[in-house]
Motif scaffolding. Sequence first.
Motif, PDB file in Angstrom:
ATOM      1  N   ARG A 200      14.120 -11.001   7.900  1.00  0.00           N
ATOM      2  CA  ARG A 200      13.776 -10.507   6.704  1.00  0.00           C
ATOM      3  C   ARG A 200      13.757  -9.228   6.468  1.00  0.00           C
ATOM      4  O   ARG A 200      13.764  -8.732   6.635  1.00  0.00           O
ATOM      5  CB  ARG A 200      12.109 -11.258   7.277  1.00  0.00           C
ATOM      6  N   THR A 201      13.030  -9.008   4.589  1.00  0.00           N
ATOM      7  CA  THR A 201      13.282  -7.856   3.688  1.00  0.00           C
ATOM      8  C   THR A 201      11.754  -7.738   3.307  1.00  0.00           C
ATOM      9  O   THR A 201      11.319  -8.649   2.879  1.00  0.00           O
ATOM     10  CB  THR A 201      14.393  -8.487   2.606  1.00  0.00           C
ATOM     11  N   ILE A 202      11.586  -6.588   3.691  1.00  0.00           N
ATOM     12  CA  ILE A 202      10.071  -6.371   2.900  1.00  0.00           C
ATOM     13  C   ILE A 202      10.162  -5.269   2.127  1.00  0.00           C
ATOM     14  O   ILE A 202      11.206  -4.462   2.176  1.00  0.00           O
ATOM     15  CB  ILE A 202       9.280  -6.131   3.963  1.00  0.00           C
ATOM     16  N   THR A 203      10.289  -5.680   0.638  1.00  0.00           N
ATOM     17  CA  THR A 203      10.721  -5.226  -0.643  1.00  0.00           C
ATOM     18  C   THR A 203       9.424  -4.176  -0.629  1.00  0.00           C
ATOM     19  O   THR A 203       8.412  -4.894  -1.208  1.00  0.00           O
ATOM     20  CB  THR A 203      11.488  -5.563  -1.391  1.00  0.00           C
ATOM     21  N   ILE A 204       9.174  -3.144  -0.644  1.00  0.00           N
ATOM     22  CA  ILE A 204       8.131  -2.430  -0.655  1.00  0.00           C
ATOM     23  C   ILE A 204       7.990  -1.110  -2.540  1.00  0.00           C
ATOM     24  O   ILE A 204       9.100  -1.229  -3.215  1.00  0.00           O
ATOM     25  CB  ILE A 204       8.043  -0.646  -0.664  1.00  0.00           C
ATOM     26  N   ASP A 205       7.440  -2.444  -2.908  1.00  0.00           N
ATOM     27  CA  ASP A 205       7.052  -2.062  -4.879  1.00  0.00           C
ATOM     28  C   ASP A 205       6.482  -0.129  -4.795  1.00  0.00           C
ATOM     29  O   ASP A 205       5.163  -0.745  -5.253  1.00  0.00           O
ATOM     30  CB  ASP A 205       6.819  -2.718  -5.872  1.00  0.00           C
ATOM     31  N   ALA A 206       7.107   0.925  -5.282  1.00  0.00           N
ATOM     32  CA  ALA A 206       6.443   1.617  -5.887  1.00  0.00           C
ATOM     33  C   ALA A 206       5.880   1.830  -7.850  1.00  0.00           C
ATOM     34  O   ALA A 206       7.026   1.837  -7.677  1.00  0.00           O
ATOM     35  CB  ALA A 206       6.453   2.390  -5.190  1.00  0.00           C
ATOM     36  N   ASP A 207       4.842   1.670  -8.112  1.00  0.00           N
ATOM     37  CA  ASP A 207       4.687   1.213  -9.036  1.00  0.00           C
ATOM     38  C   ASP A 207       3.818   2.539 -10.682  1.00  0.00           C
ATOM     39  O   ASP A 207       2.968   2.061  -9.632  1.00  0.00           O
ATOM     40  CB  ASP A 207       4.607   0.190 -10.042  1.00  0.00           C
ATOM     41  N   VAL A 208       4.051   3.026 -10.226  1.00  0.00           N
ATOM     42  CA  VAL A 208       2.913   4.260 -10.645  1.00  0.00           C
ATOM     43  C   VAL A 208       1.987   4.059 -11.980  1.00  0.00           C
ATOM     44  O   VAL A 208       3.012   4.334 -12.979  1.00  0.00           O
ATOM     45  CB  VAL A 208       3.963   6.181 -10.872  1.00  0.00           C
ATOM     46  N   ILE A 209       0.957   3.961 -12.160  1.00  0.00           N
ATOM     47  CA  ILE A 209       0.657   4.187 -12.748  1.00  0.00           C
ATOM     48  C   ILE A 209      -0.456   5.036 -14.242  1.00  0.00           C
ATOM     49  O   ILE A 209      -0.948   5.431 -15.449  1.00  0.00           O
ATOM     50  CB  ILE A 209      -0.707   2.664 -13.122  1.00  0.00           C
ATOM     51  N   GLN A 210      -0.423   6.683 -13.268  1.00  0.00           N
ATOM     52  CA  GLN A 210      -0.660   7.254 -13.754  1.00  0.00           C
ATOM     53  C   GLN A 210      -0.222   8.685 -12.469  1.00  0.00           C
ATOM     54  O   GLN A 210      -0.157   8.560 -11.337  1.00  0.00           O
ATOM     55  CB  GLN A 210      -1.983   7.671 -13.753  1.00  0.00           C
TER      56      GLN A 210
ATOM     57  N   THR B 175      -2.606  10.952  -9.853  1.00  0.00           N
ATOM     58  CA  THR B 175      -1.700  10.271  -9.720  1.00  0.00           C
ATOM     59  C   THR B 175      -2.287   9.209  -8.921  1.00  0.00           C
ATOM     60  O   THR B 175      -3.323   9.335  -8.213  1.00  0.00           O
ATOM     61  CB  THR B 175      -0.776  10.786  -8.190  1.00  0.00           C
ATOM     62  N   LYS B 176      -1.581   7.817  -9.091  1.00  0.00           N
ATOM     63  CA  LYS B 176      -1.322   6.752  -8.913  1.00  0.00           C
ATOM     64  C   LYS B 176      -1.386   5.595  -8.897  1.00  0.00           C
ATOM     65  O   LYS B 176      -0.223   5.953  -9.951  1.00  0.00           O
ATOM     66  CB  LYS B 176      -3.382   6.158 -10.150  1.00  0.00           C
ATOM     67  N   VAL B 177      -0.794   5.312  -7.703  1.00  0.00           N
ATOM     68  CA  VAL B 177       0.403   4.527  -7.826  1.00  0.00           C
ATOM     69  C   VAL B 177      -0.411   2.958  -7.450  1.00  0.00           C
ATOM     70  O   VAL B 177      -1.218   3.283  -6.157  1.00  0.00           O
ATOM     71  CB  VAL B 177       1.773   4.936  -6.443  1.00  0.00           C
ATOM     72  N   ILE B 178       0.889   1.773  -7.675  1.00  0.00           N
ATOM     73  CA  ILE B 178       0.484   0.790  -6.745  1.00  0.00           C
ATOM     74  C   ILE B 178       1.157   0.463  -6.124  1.00  0.00           C
ATOM     75  O   ILE B 178       2.484   0.394  -6.675  1.00  0.00           O
ATOM     76  CB  ILE B 178      -0.091  -0.596  -8.113  1.00  0.00           C
ATOM     77  N   VAL B 179       1.145   0.360  -4.908  1.00  0.00           N
ATOM     78  CA  VAL B 179       2.408   0.032  -4.292  1.00  0.00           C
ATOM     79  C   VAL B 179       2.199  -1.489  -3.227  1.00  0.00           C
ATOM     80  O   VAL B 179       0.806  -1.638  -2.897  1.00  0.00           O
ATOM     81  CB  VAL B 179       2.077   0.816  -2.830  1.00  0.00           C
TER      82      VAL B 179
END
Lengths: 236, 236, 236, 236, 236, 236
Positions: free
Chosen positions: C108-118, C34-38
């Motif tokens: 301020r707002t911090i947005t966490i983006d979790a994009d699963v590449i695998q 499992t690989k995620v760009i966060v």
Amino acid sequence: MRANRKNDELRNIKFTRHFTKHASGSVLVECGDTKVIVTATVDEKSPKWMDTPSGWVTAEYSLLPSSTNTRVRRERGNNPVSGRTQEIQRLIGRSLRACIDLEKLGERTITIDADVIQADGGTRTASISGGFVALSDAVKKLMDEGLLKENPIIEPVAAISAGILDNQILLDLEYSEDSIADVDANIVMTASGKIVEFQTTAEGNPFSEQQLIELLHTGKKAIFDIIEMQKQALAD
Amino acid sequence: MRANRKNDELRNIKFTRHFTKHASGSVLVECGDTKVIVTATVDEKSPKWMDTPSGWVTAEYSLLPSSTNTRVRRERGNNPVSGRTQEIQRLIGRSLRACIDLEKLGERTITIDADVIQADGGTRTASISGGFVALSDAVKKLMDEGLLKENPIIEPVAAISAGILDNQILLDLEYSEDSIADVDANIVMTASGKIVEFQTTAEGNPFSEQQLIELLHTGKKAIFDIIEMQKQALAD
Amino acid sequence: MRANRKNDELRNIKFTRHFTKHASGSVLVECGDTKVIVTATVDEKSPKWMDTPSGWVTAEYSLLPSSTNTRVRRERGNNPVSGRTQEIQRLIGRSLRACIDLEKLGERTITIDADVIQADGGTRTASISGGFVALSDAVKKLMDEGLLKENPIIEPVAAISAGILDNQILLDLEYSEDSIADVDANIVMTASGKIVEFQTTAEGNPFSEQQLIELLHTGKKAIFDIIEMQKQALAD
Amino acid sequence: MRANRKNDELRNIKFTRHFTKHASGSVLVECGDTKVIVTATVDEKSPKWMDTPSGWVTAEYSLLPSSTNTRVRRERGNNPVSGRTQEIQRLIGRSLRACIDLEKLGERTITIDADVIQADGGTRTASISGGFVALSDAVKKLMDEGLLKENPIIEPVAAISAGILDNQILLDLEYSEDSIADVDANIVMTASGKIVEFQTTAEGNPFSEQQLIELLHTGKKAIFDIIEMQKQALAD
Amino acid sequence: MRANRKNDELRNIKFTRHFTKHASGSVLVECGDTKVIVTATVDEKSPKWMDTPSGWVTAEYSLLPSSTNTRVRRERGNNPVSGRTQEIQRLIGRSLRACIDLEKLGERTITIDADVIQADGGTRTASISGGFVALSDAVKKLMDEGLLKENPIIEPVAAISAGILDNQILLDLEYSEDSIADVDANIVMTASGKIVEFQTTAEGNPFSEQQLIELLHTGKKAIFDIIEMQKQALAD
Amino acid sequence: MRANRKNDELRNIKFTRHFTKHASGSVLVECGDTKVIVTATVDEKSPKWMDTPSGWVTAEYSLLPSSTNTRVRRERGNNPVSGRTQEIQRLIGRSLRACIDLEKLGERTITIDADVIQADGGTRTASISGGFVALSDAVKKLMDEGLLKENPIIEPVAAISAGILDNQILLDLEYSEDSIADVDANIVMTASGKIVEFQTTAEGNPFSEQQLIELLHTGKKAIFDIIEMQKQALAD
């Protein structure tokens, strides 16, 4: 070589100004059997996304459901605006912004609406050529009303399609030709011969640099003729 | 002339194959600081809209929200797929269909997914160049599995951007150059030097025919270099 | 008992910081296959819906189409954001808000983006564990820039999945295990052993209180190990 | 009493058949300054929702953005089809189904598209009156082609608006009158004087039964005149 | 003539006030087997689209999925709000605005929500009759709270359906009658006998002027009875 | 400790069967001031996405706009179905599938609709408890009609909420308590004491394992009481 006209011959082109009464500019442009109502509407505001308020020209394009051979579904409700429609309206907008000084236009937005009532190839280029006439009428109205002191239009712009079919360069393709062409080109130029947009796409077989230059030259000659017709229409 | 590299010099380009494990082809393409994951997935069906079933290659493109300078909103929910995204995915699809014999591909659909994880200009051309490598891997897998007898790939295809900035022709623009360029061009060519797509747009000032030809020549040389790199990557 | 590792053994976990260059925090988290760009992006504004402006942490989650075994359709256009995606991004957001003092964070707002590449199971828990690292980097950057005087992070948080398969408790399930598990649990805990979220679901057969407690204990031990790895990654 | 015409006087009405070339029936209907392109397209299938396949007539209606005083936003993308548009297209469809024997029409669907290119009140009633002419042309074509043996049209249908303004009954209201009327009525009738639809709405003050009957009588006389014009147009 | 009641006889009608606790007015209206929860909610703001701020009354209508014979799909996600729903909510809103002085109401918006929990014909007219009771309760609450000095309600309003089936005029149709009726009418009237809305539609055969007047008279008598019941309900 | 009832005391719970007439099962469940209409509708088809056709139970959930303190916007048109709604309907569906043998149910789909007409906390758990009664009635009807030979229901299921507020465990929270609770739990169990779902979330401060177990035990006792009430309701 095609039957009814020469390969580098334009279809009949006609601009009918003041076609409808509400918009500042309203033109019926006919190019053979292609007929498009192109209007220019002025909104006395800059678009919201602009950081430094200035003038803007934008475009929307649509096919009437009955404009084509087989009825096209309206792009509404569950049927989103297609990629083709979006490409065309972005092209019309960019092309017309190239012929006008947006700062001189002042803080207002001109929307060009191109609604195709009958389609037979070349609807996007007819929309650009007709759009210049509608835009000119809208600018003229702003000047007549004293809202604009200086004419922001830099120079006329017009557009035409060309293509390659059976290894021959054809100008101003009808739908029956366009749908089987190997290469499809759209050329947008100004009266001084400068290029605004040049897009060539191999729908079928890739093509040579020599053919690309021929497409450009064929289109250029035609664009000068169309710009002449625009001038006559605007002079009436 | 720019500081770090010559006007007609490419940035570092790198193709990393088998970047992820599920798709038939999966390539990380890097072009300077631009990084795109391009994958090819095979579906053993023709698209539904086809009357005469045959092979098809289609493409989807997306920017990760964090791929750009300021976070981009995801194109989902109330935020529709933009015209820019649609233009790019249509361009990638057309370009890759030009390098493959769709009849030989047989009744299957290959979807090219180009997901930009870091953007610094030239994402669409990187997607095409990387897409060719992913597509080649997917085709190779079909042949290894005996699902394809004959290789349907006609010849390699690659793409590069060029532009005009301060009256100079620049190759392979970075974002900082691209955002202020007067003219923007995207060139897609095959290994034999045939043109698949050539799109030039005057964002600011219209340009001359001479400049158009220079843009084409500058791009052509670079594309041959990229095709060489694709070959090496595929040979590993 | 499973073949490659013990029932309560974690897969290899790896945090690669500074994976992409634009976001304030950018981490590639790997957990087995499992690989995620966060990433963590900072916007210097409170969310609009807040009555009393304060800090906020929110999350978005997405699977790349090619990340899974069979290609997943993008959640865009006519394909709405699924209930599964929404559940996951709400879980990531809540979990990370539990480890930070929102008042100290400031407006301020911090947005966490979790994009699963695998994807190979456990993408939501990997996103939380990686999200803490990305969030820490974003906070560190705010402090380095002098925008924050006091560190708002309360204590580290991490997450892991567990499940019941053939009446055995398994830790950190792979997709092949997860898809046939009878019970599915996700556990989110802080470094001091406090529970942030505990969700157990009987996909098949309901389970006993004893099993629920075992799931919790198995997860707790693993979470302490992951928090150790986060610390090491952040120390590099 | 109004200046230019009597209270119960119609504006100039004109039907131009064969206005565009692709649809089976295509009519430009003009009613004063109101101009609508109404077309009839035949699809050789029953609608999917029909349990017992039979003929069907349905309608779609749209205002061109430039058709009105101030530009109207297209009903697409984030702008859904309005309640007003849906009411109008349902009314047009019902009205035209009342003049045709759907069983005799056979298993086919006729779509009436009413696209308003210039609006000055009465667009829905003009669409119905013009729709009957377009429908008649489409039926005639089906009979000429031998696809229909027997004419399914029962009798002509036409429509007109009426209203109450300053306690006076007015026929065929222009936009300037319509927008300030107290009562708004739309009447659809057949050549034999039967009522298909009668809708009266108090936009402002409620009204008496006596006024309702006057509205009906005023409309009836006008509808007979319009049906006469339809007959002449269809005879040309 | 129908079996259980006379052709011009109403079904049992019942108004249960204070049916739910949160809204300012909340009424369960029952008309035979048709049951609708109608509520009135006050928002202390004018609608955004108003140029000159004043009071406003608007309505929303919905069928619960289980309210009908065969389950209806919710109008959400990919299933847009239907034309029927939009027509009904526009009708309810217009009808209730006719019984209230919007200027006297002041700068506030009252939303009438009509949620049908069981449908057996006549849901739109029941919503209007019940809506008047809910609206009255909301106005009473505003007056009790001192937010309104003067009662803005002009006079009571109520509605009923009628139809023609086998050439007989029927009042207050049940679903089984409504679905096969030739003519369908909805009548909205005030206590003083003024007409607010009168809509008649030939679903099947067109009808005569004489029948139209009979429909109106049959409805009028019933509306006076309903207004009597509203008064009693409000007096409790 | 709270004023009106003990910390581990349930509110008044009431199941009214046959609340509406069209659905196979229709129950009004009341839990204090929370009131939900829960219905079960049978469709004699498996869902389309199923590879091996079998029975299925799915759920939809909605708040009536007037059900809450301040009116909630309908989730339709431009307002998408929220993440909260989707989480709840997935939870209801999973919980009810756990109490029924889907193979024995045969190739049919039962849809549970939970429409909240008045909300005061615990709407999702009330929907599950009421959903079991509606489902039982729908199954009973299938057996009475001879469409099912064997009862597919395995054992009763019910649900309750619990929470932590000011360090005290509270059962069955009202809205005023729920909105300020530190921890929020939802527990779904069967008559034999097996856990179907257990979800605890720290909205504010994380909590200890000891507290988690107390939440579970408090809920368990209450669920057994609710299951007793379900039995009585079904026996009437």
